[in-house]
Write a protein that holds these residues in place. Structure first.
Motif, PDB file in Angstrom:
ATOM      1  N   TYR A  11       0.796  -1.214   0.000  1.00  0.00           N
ATOM      2  CA  TYR A  11       0.000   0.000   0.000  1.00  0.00           C
ATOM      3  C   TYR A  11       0.840   1.282   0.000  1.00  0.00           C
ATOM      4  O   TYR A  11       0.326   2.377   0.027  1.00  0.00           O
ATOM      5  CB  TYR A  11      -0.977   0.017   1.185  1.00  0.00           C
ATOM      6  CG  TYR A  11      -0.348  -0.273   2.521  1.00  0.00           C
ATOM      7  CD1 TYR A  11       0.240   0.723   3.271  1.00  0.00           C
ATOM      8  CD2 TYR A  11      -0.365  -1.565   3.030  1.00  0.00           C
ATOM      9  CE1 TYR A  11       0.814   0.449   4.490  1.00  0.00           C
ATOM     10  CE2 TYR A  11       0.204  -1.853   4.259  1.00  0.00           C
ATOM     11  CZ  TYR A  11       0.794  -0.843   4.987  1.00  0.00           C
ATOM     12  OH  TYR A  11       1.354  -1.121   6.195  1.00  0.00           O
ATOM     13  N   LEU A  12       2.170   1.158   0.017  1.00  0.00           N
ATOM     14  CA  LEU A  12       3.031   2.327  -0.132  1.00  0.00           C
ATOM     15  C   LEU A  12       3.138   2.649  -1.608  1.00  0.00           C
ATOM     16  O   LEU A  12       3.561   1.819  -2.406  1.00  0.00           O
ATOM     17  CB  LEU A  12       4.411   2.053   0.467  1.00  0.00           C
ATOM     18  CG  LEU A  12       4.443   1.740   1.963  1.00  0.00           C
ATOM     19  CD1 LEU A  12       5.865   1.438   2.410  1.00  0.00           C
ATOM     20  CD2 LEU A  12       3.864   2.884   2.777  1.00  0.00           C
ATOM     21  N   PHE A  13       2.772   3.848  -1.986  1.00  0.00           N
ATOM     22  CA  PHE A  13       2.667   4.208  -3.396  1.00  0.00           C
ATOM     23  C   PHE A  13       3.477   5.472  -3.669  1.00  0.00           C
ATOM     24  O   PHE A  13       3.183   6.541  -3.122  1.00  0.00           O
ATOM     25  CB  PHE A  13       1.197   4.423  -3.747  1.00  0.00           C
ATOM     26  CG  PHE A  13       0.940   4.774  -5.190  1.00  0.00           C
ATOM     27  CD1 PHE A  13       1.197   3.866  -6.203  1.00  0.00           C
ATOM     28  CD2 PHE A  13       0.431   6.012  -5.530  1.00  0.00           C
ATOM     29  CE1 PHE A  13       0.961   4.180  -7.528  1.00  0.00           C
ATOM     30  CE2 PHE A  13       0.175   6.329  -6.859  1.00  0.00           C
ATOM     31  CZ  PHE A  13       0.440   5.416  -7.850  1.00  0.00           C
ATOM     32  N   LEU A  14       4.510   5.356  -4.500  1.00  0.00           N
ATOM     33  CA  LEU A  14       5.359   6.490  -4.895  1.00  0.00           C
ATOM     34  C   LEU A  14       6.011   7.171  -3.703  1.00  0.00           C
ATOM     35  O   LEU A  14       6.397   8.348  -3.779  1.00  0.00           O
ATOM     36  CB  LEU A  14       4.540   7.515  -5.694  1.00  0.00           C
ATOM     37  CG  LEU A  14       3.879   7.022  -6.992  1.00  0.00           C
ATOM     38  CD1 LEU A  14       2.987   8.121  -7.563  1.00  0.00           C
ATOM     39  CD2 LEU A  14       4.920   6.602  -8.014  1.00  0.00           C
TER      40      LEU A  14
ATOM     41  N   ASP B  68     -10.220   5.135  -6.507  1.00  0.00           N
ATOM     42  CA  ASP B  68      -8.767   5.156  -6.283  1.00  0.00           C
ATOM     43  C   ASP B  68      -8.252   6.597  -6.247  1.00  0.00           C
ATOM     44  O   ASP B  68      -7.133   6.893  -6.682  1.00  0.00           O
ATOM     45  CB  ASP B  68      -8.044   4.346  -7.365  1.00  0.00           C
ATOM     46  CG  ASP B  68      -8.270   2.856  -7.203  1.00  0.00           C
ATOM     47  OD1 ASP B  68      -8.221   2.368  -6.061  1.00  0.00           O
ATOM     48  OD2 ASP B  68      -8.510   2.163  -8.207  1.00  0.00           O
ATOM     49  N   LYS B  69      -9.072   7.457  -5.706  1.00  0.00           N
ATOM     50  CA  LYS B  69      -8.795   8.903  -5.674  1.00  0.00           C
ATOM     51  C   LYS B  69      -7.438   9.223  -5.039  1.00  0.00           C
ATOM     52  O   LYS B  69      -6.683  10.059  -5.561  1.00  0.00           O
ATOM     53  CB  LYS B  69      -9.917   9.603  -4.907  1.00  0.00           C
ATOM     54  CG  LYS B  69      -9.728  11.088  -4.702  1.00  0.00           C
ATOM     55  CD  LYS B  69     -10.891  11.665  -3.909  1.00  0.00           C
ATOM     56  CE  LYS B  69     -10.689  13.146  -3.632  1.00  0.00           C
ATOM     57  NZ  LYS B  69     -11.832  13.720  -2.876  1.00  0.00           N
ATOM     58  N   ASP B  70      -7.122   8.607  -3.917  1.00  0.00           N
ATOM     59  CA  ASP B  70      -5.883   8.935  -3.200  1.00  0.00           C
ATOM     60  C   ASP B  70      -4.647   8.673  -4.062  1.00  0.00           C
ATOM     61  O   ASP B  70      -3.685   9.462  -4.040  1.00  0.00           O
ATOM     62  CB  ASP B  70      -5.793   8.132  -1.901  1.00  0.00           C
ATOM     63  CG  ASP B  70      -6.834   8.567  -0.880  1.00  0.00           C
ATOM     64  OD1 ASP B  70      -7.385   9.674  -1.045  1.00  0.00           O
ATOM     65  OD2 ASP B  70      -7.107   7.799   0.057  1.00  0.00           O
ATOM     66  N   TYR B  71      -4.663   7.555  -4.793  1.00  0.00           N
ATOM     67  CA  TYR B  71      -3.524   7.245  -5.667  1.00  0.00           C
ATOM     68  C   TYR B  71      -3.392   8.290  -6.777  1.00  0.00           C
ATOM     69  O   TYR B  71      -2.281   8.712  -7.127  1.00  0.00           O
ATOM     70  CB  TYR B  71      -3.704   5.861  -6.296  1.00  0.00           C
ATOM     71  CG  TYR B  71      -3.690   4.721  -5.313  1.00  0.00           C
ATOM     72  CD1 TYR B  71      -2.516   4.335  -4.682  1.00  0.00           C
ATOM     73  CD2 TYR B  71      -4.854   4.011  -5.014  1.00  0.00           C
ATOM     74  CE1 TYR B  71      -2.494   3.285  -3.785  1.00  0.00           C
ATOM     75  CE2 TYR B  71      -4.850   2.958  -4.119  1.00  0.00           C
ATOM     76  CZ  TYR B  71      -3.664   2.600  -3.500  1.00  0.00           C
ATOM     77  OH  TYR B  71      -3.644   1.565  -2.605  1.00  0.00           O
TER      78      TYR B  71
ATOM     79  N   ASP C  86      -1.931  11.497  -5.546  1.00  0.00           N
ATOM     80  CA  ASP C  86      -0.483  11.333  -5.344  1.00  0.00           C
ATOM     81  C   ASP C  86       0.284  11.514  -6.650  1.00  0.00           C
ATOM     82  O   ASP C  86       1.322  12.183  -6.689  1.00  0.00           O
ATOM     83  CB  ASP C  86      -0.181   9.945  -4.761  1.00  0.00           C
ATOM     84  CG  ASP C  86      -0.427   9.877  -3.266  1.00  0.00           C
ATOM     85  OD1 ASP C  86      -0.562  10.948  -2.633  1.00  0.00           O
ATOM     86  OD2 ASP C  86      -0.494   8.754  -2.725  1.00  0.00           O
ATOM     87  N   ILE C  87      -0.214  10.897  -7.718  1.00  0.00           N
ATOM     88  CA  ILE C  87       0.468  10.990  -9.014  1.00  0.00           C
ATOM     89  C   ILE C  87       0.550  12.447  -9.473  1.00  0.00           C
ATOM     90  O   ILE C  87       1.610  12.930  -9.888  1.00  0.00           O
ATOM     91  CB  ILE C  87      -0.273  10.151 -10.076  1.00  0.00           C
ATOM     92  CG1 ILE C  87      -0.177   8.657  -9.749  1.00  0.00           C
ATOM     93  CG2 ILE C  87       0.306  10.423 -11.477  1.00  0.00           C
ATOM     94  CD1 ILE C  87      -1.091   7.780 -10.595  1.00  0.00           C
ATOM     95  N   PHE C  88      -0.572  13.145  -9.380  1.00  0.00           N
ATOM     96  CA  PHE C  88      -0.634  14.503  -9.923  1.00  0.00           C
ATOM     97  C   PHE C  88      -0.215  15.570  -8.910  1.00  0.00           C
ATOM     98  O   PHE C  88      -0.491  16.750  -9.103  1.00  0.00           O
ATOM     99  CB  PHE C  88      -2.039  14.771 -10.469  1.00  0.00           C
ATOM    100  CG  PHE C  88      -2.321  14.020 -11.741  1.00  0.00           C
ATOM    101  CD1 PHE C  88      -1.962  14.548 -12.966  1.00  0.00           C
ATOM    102  CD2 PHE C  88      -2.899  12.761 -11.697  1.00  0.00           C
ATOM    103  CE1 PHE C  88      -2.194  13.849 -14.138  1.00  0.00           C
ATOM    104  CE2 PHE C  88      -3.139  12.049 -12.871  1.00  0.00           C
ATOM    105  CZ  PHE C  88      -2.784  12.595 -14.093  1.00  0.00           C
ATOM    106  N   SER C  89       0.457  15.145  -7.838  1.00  0.00           N
ATOM    107  CA  SER C  89       1.076  16.112  -6.923  1.00  0.00           C
ATOM    108  C   SER C  89       2.584  16.157  -7.133  1.00  0.00           C
ATOM    109  O   SER C  89       3.278  16.940  -6.490  1.00  0.00           O
ATOM    110  CB  SER C  89       0.768  15.730  -5.471  1.00  0.00           C
ATOM    111  OG  SER C  89       1.392  14.499  -5.140  1.00  0.00           O
ATOM    112  N   LEU C  90       3.101  15.332  -8.045  1.00  0.00           N
ATOM    113  CA  LEU C  90       4.556  15.243  -8.249  1.00  0.00           C
ATOM    114  C   LEU C  90       5.115  16.465  -8.966  1.00  0.00           C
ATOM    115  O   LEU C  90       6.284  16.799  -8.814  1.00  0.00           O
ATOM    116  CB  LEU C  90       4.900  13.962  -9.010  1.00  0.00           C
ATOM    117  CG  LEU C  90       4.547  12.656  -8.284  1.00  0.00           C
ATOM    118  CD1 LEU C  90       4.875  11.443  -9.141  1.00  0.00           C
ATOM    119  CD2 LEU C  90       5.268  12.557  -6.938  1.00  0.00           C
ATOM    120  N   ASN C  91       4.296  17.128  -9.794  1.00  0.00           N
ATOM    121  CA  ASN C  91       4.672  18.432 -10.360  1.00  0.00           C
ATOM    122  C   ASN C  91       3.783  19.475  -9.692  1.00  0.00           C
ATOM    123  O   ASN C  91       2.790  19.893 -10.257  1.00  0.00           O
ATOM    124  CB  ASN C  91       4.421  18.484 -11.881  1.00  0.00           C
ATOM    125  CG  ASN C  91       5.495  17.778 -12.671  1.00  0.00           C
ATOM    126  OD1 ASN C  91       6.558  17.456 -12.142  1.00  0.00           O
ATOM    127  ND2 ASN C  91       5.232  17.527 -13.938  1.00  0.00           N
TER     128      ASN C  91
END
Length: 480
Positions: free
Chosen positions: A344-347, A405-408, A411-416
């Motif tokens: 469950y650890l993602f990025l 899967d909102k949380d994932y 997370d992806i779109f917070s990287l930039n």
């Protein structure tokens, strides 16, 4: 670094029958198979007791002639509605090798008949088209129960509880027909015998005439006694155990059938920008990429199938306050992920790097402010432009980007975030309608400004699915 995120569409691009429809149609074929061996009343034992008894029966039969009730590919997929898809499957795979034994057929038949969730989903098979729909139907059952708990609590006397279940009457406080039908599938309601006084001619009545009426099942009452009142925790526990049994049925489908598909020829992924991923985050329970291509580090976010399966199958969250009060978290994905020790650890590696970088900038500005000194200016620029880079290409193949899967996705779109960290997200889509829905889902989660920014900057790109190609075949597999 190249990251591949896969959802069920990845398996479907390889024509593996992992759609909800495929699973249910194969289960239907198994359920109606005439084995001549199934006991008429299975309620006399639990699933685990039946599995033990069947195991003993087959052990005694070893060395003896066995009836031929095995099921091959054609039989298993005889009820399939997705005909064109299965025709493609037959083109790609050695389907003649797909077979499940009589023992497995019979055990699955017992499991299917005794599983209330399967019986419930079977009755709604036309409504449920995707695994997202499936999750919503679980939520519907939980919400129905939550509402009924409130209503049952308003019945002052337990000996009058039967009146609540008289859903066909218009007067008084009654369960509605839809709720009655839903909960009846889970043995929530049962028929009880009672003595009735029936009127006869002349104003007289005949007492002690036995009749039947619907009432709450006593096994879901404290001490299994109606007089003690409804035990909602007991019923929730029953629903949860039934869901775990359903998950095991699905695990057996993946294990005995889907995992046995072997390609007729070697497959490859045909796309100009395609390069081997360094890591795969999988929302699937299968290991398709590793089986067909290369062994790459895999993180199974929702668990994986097999003998030690830890499959996560539930709702995103509890919506009803009553369910929260009863701590019905076992039905949520996040509870199951923690309980079953999924990846469950993602990025996290990249999120931590961003956090460290932000602290460096914060300390720098606190100590030096914006003093226009050449060396300091260069140092700050180096922190902002060089140390901030993540250099990631994230490919998303076959995931719906749904709110479940909102949380994932966040997370992806917070990287930039504030700056360009050289993170690009490539979302693959099956057709124009799929692209429409994917964009819809992103807008619902991230909102317009963020999606527009990512697309204008070239950080978010939509591309049609790569082709899956048979190496000794000039023509790619047709995905349309």
């Amino acid at each position: 670094m190249n990251i591949l995120i896969v959802g069920n569409g990845f398996d479907l691009s390889h024509y593996l029958p992992t759609k909800y429809d495929h699973f249910m149609d194969v289960m239907k074929a198994i359920e109606i198979k005439n084995t001549g061996e199934k006991v008429s009343d299975l309620s006399i034992h639990t699933v685990s007791e039946w599995m033990r008894l069947l195991g003993q029966m087959f052990e005694k039969r070893k060395g003896l002639e066995q009836p031929n009730y095995d099921m091959n590919f054609n039989e298993l997929f005889s009820c399939i509605r997705d005909k064109w898809f299965i025709e493609k499957t037959e083109e790609l795979y050695l389907t003649e090798q797909i077979k499940i034994s009589f023992q497995d057929v019979l055990k699955l038949q017992y499991r299917l008949e005794l599983n209330d969730w399967y019986q419930y989903f079977k009755n709604h098979v036309e409504e449920i088209k995707t695994w997202i729909d499936f999750e919503q139907k679980i939520e519907e059952v939980l919400s129905t129960l939550a509402n009924c708990i409130v209503e049952i609590g308003q019945v002052k006397r337990t000996d009058e509880l039967f009146e609540y279940f008289a859903h066909n009457q218009k007067d008084g406080h009654r369960i509605n027909k839809r709720s009655f039908k839903i909960l009846s599938t889970f043995n929530f309601v049962t028929l009880e015998s009672y003595k009735a006084n029936l009127p006869i001619a002349g104003g007289m009545s005949v007492a002690n005439k036995m009749k039947e009426r619907s009432n709450l099942n006593p096994k879901f009452c404290h001490g299994t006694n109606l007089e003690n009142g409804f035990n909602p925790l007991g019923f929730l526990n029953y629903l949860y155990l039934q869901l775990e049994d359903f998950i095991e049925i699905f695990n057996l489908y993946l294990d005995l059938i889907v995992n046995e598909f072997q390609p007729k020829v070697q497959l490859t992924i045909d796309a100009q920008e395609w390069i081997r991923p360094n890591i795969i985050y999988s929302f699937n329970y299968t290991n398709t990429y590793a089986r067909f291509y290369n062994s790459v580090k895999m993180e199974y976010l929702h668990g994986s199938h097999g003998a030690a399966q830890n499959i996560v199958l539930g709702v995103s969250d509890l919506e009803h306050e009553n369910l929260k009060k009863l701590k019905a978290y076992g039905f949520t994905k996040y509870h199951q992920k923690l309980l079953k020790d999924t990846e469950y650890l993602f990025l996290d590696e990249f999120k931590n790097k961003i956090s460290i970088h932000k602290k460096k900038i914060e300390y720098f500005e606190k100590d030096f402010g914006y003093i226009d000194v050449k060396e300091r200016k260069f140092e700050r620029q180096n922190l902002m432009e060089n140390e901030s880079k993540l250099d990631l290409n994230i490919y998303i193949w076959g995931h719906s980007l749904d709110v479940s899967d909102k949380d994932y996705i966040i997370d992806i779109f917070s990287l930039n975030d504030e700056i360009d960290r050289n993170v690009k997200v490539i979302v693959y889509y099956f057709d124009k309608n799929a692209k429409f829905l994917l964009l819809n889902n992103l807008l619902a989660i991230l909102e317009k400004d963020k999606v527009e920014l990512w697309m204008k900057k070239g950080w978010l790109i939509f591309k049609s699915n790569p082709n899956v190609v048979a190496i000794n075949n000039i023509q790619p597999v047709d995905l349309t």
